[in-house]
Design an enzyme around this catalytic site. Structure first.
Site, mmCIF file in Angstrom:
data_model
loop_
_atom_site.group_PDB
_atom_site.id
_atom_site.type_symbol
_atom_site.label_atom_id
_atom_site.label_comp_id
_atom_site.label_asym_id
_atom_site.label_seq_id
_atom_site.Cartn_x
_atom_site.Cartn_y
_atom_site.Cartn_z
ATOM 1 C CG ASP A 1 33.825 39.610 39.287
ATOM 2 O OD1 ASP A 1 34.527 39.559 40.315
ATOM 3 O OD2 ASP A 1 34.229 39.220 38.184
ATOM 4 C CG HIS B 1 32.664 36.623 42.661
ATOM 5 N ND1 HIS B 1 33.477 36.440 41.557
ATOM 6 C CD2 HIS B 1 31.551 35.892 42.417
ATOM 7 C CE1 HIS B 1 32.860 35.641 40.688
ATOM 8 N NE2 HIS B 1 31.699 35.302 41.189
#
Length: 496
Positions: free
Chosen positions: A303, A326
């Site tokens: 993430d 991310h």
């Protein structure tokens, strides 16, 4: 008579020397006893660092007693040594400092299967009462502990040093039913505390990632199961003047490190890693936290590499390598029509590679507040989707509706952003609110080229205003100059 006088003189000198030797020997004996009080005997085949007596609530650990029954007894001191139950053996106004509390001396086994939670809690409680104390999890051991809150206030300068391996129970089935499933290690109400060492924090997250609670992306783009009620690995809450350095942090069930309601945070030379497809495993998340420095660290996870939530200001990020991840995200902000204020964020000299996003600001429709004073400078991208993105329509479902209010995005600079992008998405994407425009976006020396394939020539802009100080690659003709007519409307959503 002369002979007698000479003999008397020799006797006087002899007696003087002997008296001096006795005094020195007695003084030496006292020092030996005091040294044995402060330092435990080394364990067989393991060099156990020094540790003082525990607090009065706990009995002396077994290592205080010599393990060899044939060892000679220490010389009897001429003065009484400090009482073992007294945590401050010297002058109460000047307590002892710099002591090491080895968890092995408090009953830890360190075999990777025994529950060592009690030993860590006792070592913490003892160290908390001593200035500049060290709680030590030594090298060459693996300690399993359950969900624990290490709370203060403690005396300043406390160090939690992990040189071995510290790990969670192995998945939700082994997690104690009475323990919180939202967090594992919590540091609460502390000031001037360091979490450091050359060891590893192991989260055993793989069994949490496949819980059938929350969808996440599978390796072929499909949706598979993921975690819902999964613990963050390390959380600092309502604390100040913190240092985290040197550690390797791996495989968290959810966020690796969270800072909530803190002020004065330094993170340096840490390594954070979990698989690319591990869901919600943000590397470092900060929220309602001010004055933060994140430096010289490697973060690879499933993430956000670093996520910055509402209430954060004065954050400096430099020398960090992210990926796969991310990217670095401000947000999400404004969920459930809340106010979110983020200001004075600098991200400089960073590498982002093999990531879904690069530099992202994401907000929900309906929120209020502002994101302002943001600088992204000297960023290297390597095969990144959405290299530069502002998304004011962030939503986790298809049921989100446009609303008239939004978090105001203003004063965002992108300087010397270079590298390659994944052509599946446009490398530059400014999707600003219909009613609250993004303003004063500055772009300078931005050169983004396709990792594979042809150059994307249509970056996306919606209601975004700013200035291009140099030629941008790819060209971004959709960025509007000046200010919107509704700028006063935008300003009313800003934070005071």
């Amino acid at each position: 008579m002369e002979v007698i006088n000479r003999i008397r003189g020799v006797l006087v000198i002899y007696l003087t020397i002997m008296t001096t030797l006795v005094i020195v020997q007695e003084s030496s004996n006292v020092n030996v006893v005091e040294a044995r009080y402060h330092y435990h005997k080394k364990q067989k085949n393991k060099a156990s660092p020094s540790a003082p007596s525990p607090s009065p609530d706990y009995p002396p650990p077994p290592s205080v007693v010599p393990s060899d029954p044939a060892s000679p007894s220490p010389p009897t001191p001429t003065t009484s040594p400090p009482v073992l139950s007294d945590p401050y053996p010297n002058d109460p106004s000047n307590p002892s400092s710099g002591c090491t509390f080895d968890v092995m001396s408090f009953g830890a086994v360190g075999d990777g299967s025994t529950d060592d939670t009690a030993a860590f809690r006792e070592a913490w409680k003892a160290a908390c009462a001593v200035e500049s104390a060290v709680v030590l999890a030594p090298a060459d051991y693996c300690f399993k502990i359950t969900s624990t809150i290490f709370s203060g206030p403690c005396r300043p300068g406390l160090i939690f040093q992990v040189d071995g391996v510290l790990m969670t129970p192995d998945g939700p089935e082994e997690w104690p039913k009475t323990d919180s499933r939202k967090q594992w290690l919590v540091f609460y109400r502390l000031d001037n505390m360091s979490f450091t060492g050359v060891g590893t924090i192991e989260g055993n997250g793989d069994k949490w990632w496949d819980l059938p609670c929350k969808p996440h992306r599978g390796p072929d783009g499909s949706t598979v199961s993921g975690p819902c009620d999964s613990p963050a690995l390390i959380r600092f809450f309502m604390s100040s003047n913190l240092v985290v350095s040197g550690l390797t942090i791996k495989n968290s069930p959810q966020f690796h490190m969270k800072f909530d309601g803190c002020e004065g945070v330094l993170i340096d030379k840490v390594s954070i890693s979990s698989p690319k497809l591990s869901p919600n495993t943000d590397g470092i998340h900060i929220e309602a936290t001010k004055t933060v420095g994140i430096y010289n660290s490697l973060i690879a996870n499933g993430d956000d590499c670093i996520s910055i939530g509402p209430g954060c200001s004065d954050v400096d990020i430099e020398g960090v390598t992210c990926g796969p991840s991310h990217g670095i995200s401000i947000g999400s902000l404004g969920v459930h029509n809340s106010q979110a204020c983020v200001s004075n964020i600098t991200v400089r000299n960073v590498i982002i590679k093999e990531s879904d996003n690069g530099l992202r600001i994401k907000t929900w429709q309906g929120g209020t507040g502002s994101v302002t004073g943001i600088l992204f400078e000297n960023i290297q991208m390597e095969n990144v989707r959405n290299c530069i993105i502002v998304d004011q329509y962030y939503c986790l479902s298809k049921g989100c509706l446009n609303q008239t209010s939004a978090v105001y995005v203003n004063d965002v600079e992108y300087r010397t952003i270079k590298g390659t992008y994944d052509v599946r998405n446009t490398p530059i994407h400014f999707a600003c609110s219909d009613t609250v425009a993004c303003t004063n976006i500055i772009m300078s020396d931005v050169e983004l080229l396709p990792y594979e394939g042809e150059l994307v020539e249509d970056p996306f802009c919606w209601n975004a205003y700013g200035t291009q100080e140099t030629l941008i690659i790819p060209p971004i003709n959709c960025l509007q100059e000046g200010e919107p007519q509704t700028v006063m409307e935008s300003n009313k959503f800003a934070c005071s």
